[in-house]
Design a protein around this motif. Structure first.
Motif, short mmCIF file in Angstrom:
data_model
loop_
_atom_site.label_atom_id
_atom_site.label_comp_id
_atom_site.label_asym_id
_atom_site.label_seq_id
_atom_site.Cartn_x
_atom_site.Cartn_y
_atom_site.Cartn_z
N LEU A 55 70.81 -10.49 12.33
CA LEU A 55 71.33 -11.82 12.00
C LEU A 55 71.72 -12.57 13.27
O LEU A 55 71.44 -13.77 13.40
CB LEU A 55 72.54 -11.70 11.07
N ALA A 56 72.34 -11.87 14.23
CA ALA A 56 72.72 -12.51 15.49
C ALA A 56 71.50 -13.02 16.24
O ALA A 56 71.50 -14.12 16.81
CB ALA A 56 73.51 -11.53 16.35
N LYS A 57 70.42 -12.21 16.25
CA LYS A 57 69.18 -12.65 16.90
C LYS A 57 68.63 -13.90 16.22
O LYS A 57 68.22 -14.87 16.88
CB LYS A 57 68.13 -11.54 16.83
N MET A 58 68.63 -13.88 14.88
CA MET A 58 68.13 -15.02 14.13
C MET A 58 68.94 -16.27 14.41
O MET A 58 68.40 -17.37 14.55
CB MET A 58 68.16 -14.69 12.63
N ILE A 59 70.26 -16.11 14.51
CA ILE A 59 71.14 -17.24 14.78
C ILE A 59 70.80 -17.89 16.12
O ILE A 59 70.70 -19.12 16.23
CB ILE A 59 72.61 -16.79 14.75
N LEU A 60 70.63 -17.07 17.13
CA LEU A 60 70.33 -17.59 18.47
C LEU A 60 68.99 -18.32 18.49
O LEU A 60 68.87 -19.41 19.05
CB LEU A 60 70.34 -16.45 19.48
N ILE A 61 67.97 -17.73 17.87
CA ILE A 61 66.65 -18.36 17.85
C ILE A 61 66.68 -19.65 17.04
O ILE A 61 66.17 -20.69 17.47
CB ILE A 61 65.60 -17.39 17.27
N PHE A 62 67.29 -19.58 15.86
CA PHE A 62 67.36 -20.75 14.99
C PHE A 62 68.14 -21.88 15.65
O PHE A 62 67.74 -23.05 15.59
CB PHE A 62 68.01 -20.37 13.66
N THR A 63 69.27 -21.54 16.30
CA THR A 63 70.08 -22.54 16.99
C THR A 63 69.30 -23.22 18.09
O THR A 63 69.31 -24.46 18.22
CB THR A 63 71.35 -21.89 17.57
N ALA A 64 68.60 -22.43 18.90
CA ALA A 64 67.82 -22.99 20.01
C ALA A 64 66.74 -23.94 19.51
O ALA A 64 66.57 -25.05 20.04
CB ALA A 64 67.20 -21.86 20.83
N LEU A 65 66.03 -23.54 18.45
CA LEU A 65 64.96 -24.38 17.91
C LEU A 65 65.52 -25.66 17.29
O LEU A 65 64.98 -26.76 17.49
CB LEU A 65 64.16 -23.60 16.87
N THR A 66 66.59 -25.53 16.52
CA THR A 66 67.18 -26.69 15.85
C THR A 66 67.72 -27.69 16.86
O THR A 66 67.48 -28.91 16.74
CB THR A 66 68.31 -26.26 14.89
N GLU A 67 68.45 -27.19 17.84
CA GLU A 67 69.00 -28.09 18.86
C GLU A 67 67.90 -28.71 19.71
O GLU A 67 68.02 -29.87 20.14
CB GLU A 67 70.00 -27.34 19.74
N GLY A 93 76.37 -26.50 9.15
CA GLY A 93 77.55 -26.27 8.33
C GLY A 93 77.35 -25.46 7.07
O GLY A 93 78.33 -25.12 6.40
N ILE A 94 76.10 -25.14 6.71
CA ILE A 94 75.90 -24.40 5.47
C ILE A 94 75.99 -22.88 5.68
O ILE A 94 76.06 -22.13 4.71
CB ILE A 94 74.54 -24.73 4.81
N GLY A 95 75.99 -22.45 6.92
CA GLY A 95 76.13 -21.02 7.20
C GLY A 95 74.80 -20.38 7.53
O GLY A 95 73.77 -20.68 6.92
N PHE A 96 74.82 -19.49 8.51
CA PHE A 96 73.59 -18.88 9.00
C PHE A 96 72.99 -17.90 8.00
O PHE A 96 71.78 -17.72 7.96
CB PHE A 96 73.86 -18.17 10.33
N MET A 97 73.82 -17.29 7.18
CA MET A 97 73.29 -16.39 6.16
C MET A 97 72.47 -17.17 5.13
O MET A 97 71.42 -16.71 4.67
CB MET A 97 74.43 -15.64 5.46
N VAL A 98 72.94 -18.37 4.80
CA VAL A 98 72.22 -19.23 3.87
C VAL A 98 70.89 -19.67 4.48
O VAL A 98 69.84 -19.64 3.82
CB VAL A 98 73.07 -20.46 3.49
N VAL A 99 70.92 -20.07 5.74
CA VAL A 99 69.70 -20.47 6.43
C VAL A 99 68.68 -19.33 6.43
O VAL A 99 67.48 -19.53 6.19
CB VAL A 99 70.01 -20.91 7.88
#
Length: 448
Positions: free
Chosen positions: A128-140, A207-213
């Protein structure tokens, strides 16, 4: 070295989380007091630096000085770094660097990461932490590019790119810091569909949460969503829709907000304020010029806040939905709270009630204290500012820069409690229950 110190002190995950946030804030405070951090070359006074560092790390957005005109590029980068670390959690970054160094993530570190991301178990927490970092980088990255293209019509290319990525990172992390100057946030773009829709999308996704994403992304393979994700998405959509409609109706004839705008501008302005009240903090309408009814509505939206495991604050959408479900069940005379044909367990209702009451106690207590330290400030303005600080929203009616030293320190404590407190409480409540060997006889009291 740090790991050895933690092990010797026998710190549990909640204490490590609190200590970690405090250390980041302290480091940010020191950096913002440096002469190179401010345009005047004097650095920020210690209290103002502490306030700004806390606001950035707790992704709040309340400011005592204007970010765009006060800080140099170095100072702004410090603030942006604090926002990114505070939004995603310092343990997420620690995990990232550990993976780069090919170090094994220990059980203790997984527990701390679980606490930081507000997850129920440690299963799949590193993934989940890996996904958060990748998703954050792409979204930003996507948000930054879109905003940069739009800002290029108003600013030189280099400044447009810098502004685009700064505001993309700030709003994805639900921080609300801006570089537009004079505390005016994004009011110049109230009728601009590109800025409004891009920033709103960044705020909602953050704001919806990384688990939801993660679940939404995996839906194409799994074809199922958990109850948590369904409740978050339904509650978020409902709050945004109701908030937009009410702000549109309440502010429609206000000559200082919606009245001068076109119909498209009115809709965009109402939508933006409804979304940003859910802990983002930037604004396209002048908050101080809104009607009292609208301001009270925003206070309620701020208190509810974002969703668990996200970059936002507040008591969270799932807490609000659970309490509303419990109230409706009682009114209908039903024993169980049912969402999407699934029963909510009683201990979840108790947790929701606990988190809400603790939040109310914090807001009421700090509001009472500020009413004493800031006797000339209108009560609604004080309540608005305190709720904004607790929910880590960052919207302001203009009181924050005028606060006394004691008032600023109280808001600092409120922002810290709003960001760290609910997470720690939720973790503590999730601990294994102790077996009760003695049960007292039942008693009855009259309610209502």
């Amino acid at each position: 070295m740090i790991r050895k110190i933690v092990e010797r002190l026998h710190l549990d995950p909640p204490k490590i989380l609190v200590l970690g946030f405090a250390c980041i804030i302290l480091l940010g405070t020191i950096l913002l007091t440096l002469p190179s951090a401010t345009v005047n070359g004097a650095g920020l006074p210690w209290l103002d630096a502490l306030f700004t560092a806390t606001s950035a790390t707790c992704v709040t957005g309340l400011v005592v000085v204007d970010t765009g005109s006060t800080f140099t590029v170095f100072g702004q980068i410090v603030i942006l770094s604090l926002i990114q670390i505070g939004g995603l959690g310092f343990m997420t970054f620690a995990t990232f660097f550990a993976l780069i160094m090919r170090k094994k993530i220990s059980l203790r570190e997984r527990l701390i990461l679980q606490e930081s991301l507000n997850q129920i178990s440690i299963e799949g927490i590193v993934r989940l932490a890996k996904m958060i970092l990748i998703f954050t980088a792409l979204t930003e990255l996507i948000g930054g590019i879109l905003l940069s293209i739009r800002f290029a019509f108003d600013f030189p290319l280099g400044q447009a790119i810098y502004f685009g990525f700064f505001h993309a990172i700030s709003n994805f992390n639900n921080a609300g810091f801006d570089l537009m100057g004079d505390f005016k946030s994004l009011t110049a773009y109230v009728e601009d569909p590109v800025v409004t829709l891009v920033v709103c999308a960044l705020i909602v996704v953050g704001g919806i949460g990384f688990m939801v994403v993660s679940e939404v992304y995996d839906y194409r393979h799994t074809h199922r969503l958990s109850l948590h994700t369904k409740v978050v998405l339904a509650t978020t959509a409902l709050l945004i829709l109701v908030g937009t409609m009410l702000i549109f109706a309440l502010e429609y004839a206000n000559p200082k907000t919606l009245q001068p705008l076109s119909m498209l501008g009115k809709v965009l302005g109402s939508l933006y304020q409804s979304v940003t009240a859910r802990t983002a903090g930037s604004n396209t309408l002048s908050i101080g010029d809104m009607h009292q009814s609208s301001l009270f509505l925003i206070i309620l939206l701020m208190f509810i806040g974002a969703s668990p495991g996200s970059t936002g604050g507040g008591i969270k959408t799932t807490t609000f939905a659970t309490l509303i479900g419990a109230v409706l069940a009682q009114i209908k005379g039903k024993e169980d709270v049912i969402f999407f044909r699934q029963r909510i367990l009683p201990h979840i209702i108790y947790k929701s009630l606990t988190v809400t009451l603790i939040g109310l106690f914090i807001v009421i207590g700090i509001t009472m204290a500020l009413a004493i330290t800031e006797p000339n400030a209108p009560f609604l303005m004080v309540l608005f500012e305190v709720t904004s600080a607790f929910a880590t929203t960052g919207l302001s009616m203009g009181l924050t820069p005028e606060l006394s030293h004691v008032g600023k320190f109280l808001i600092v404590l409120t922002m810290f409690a709003g960001r760290v407190g609910p997470l720690t409480i939720a973790f503590a409540l999730a601990q294994r229950k102790q077996k009760e060997y003695i049960r007292f006889p039942k008693g009855k009291i009259t309610i209502g």
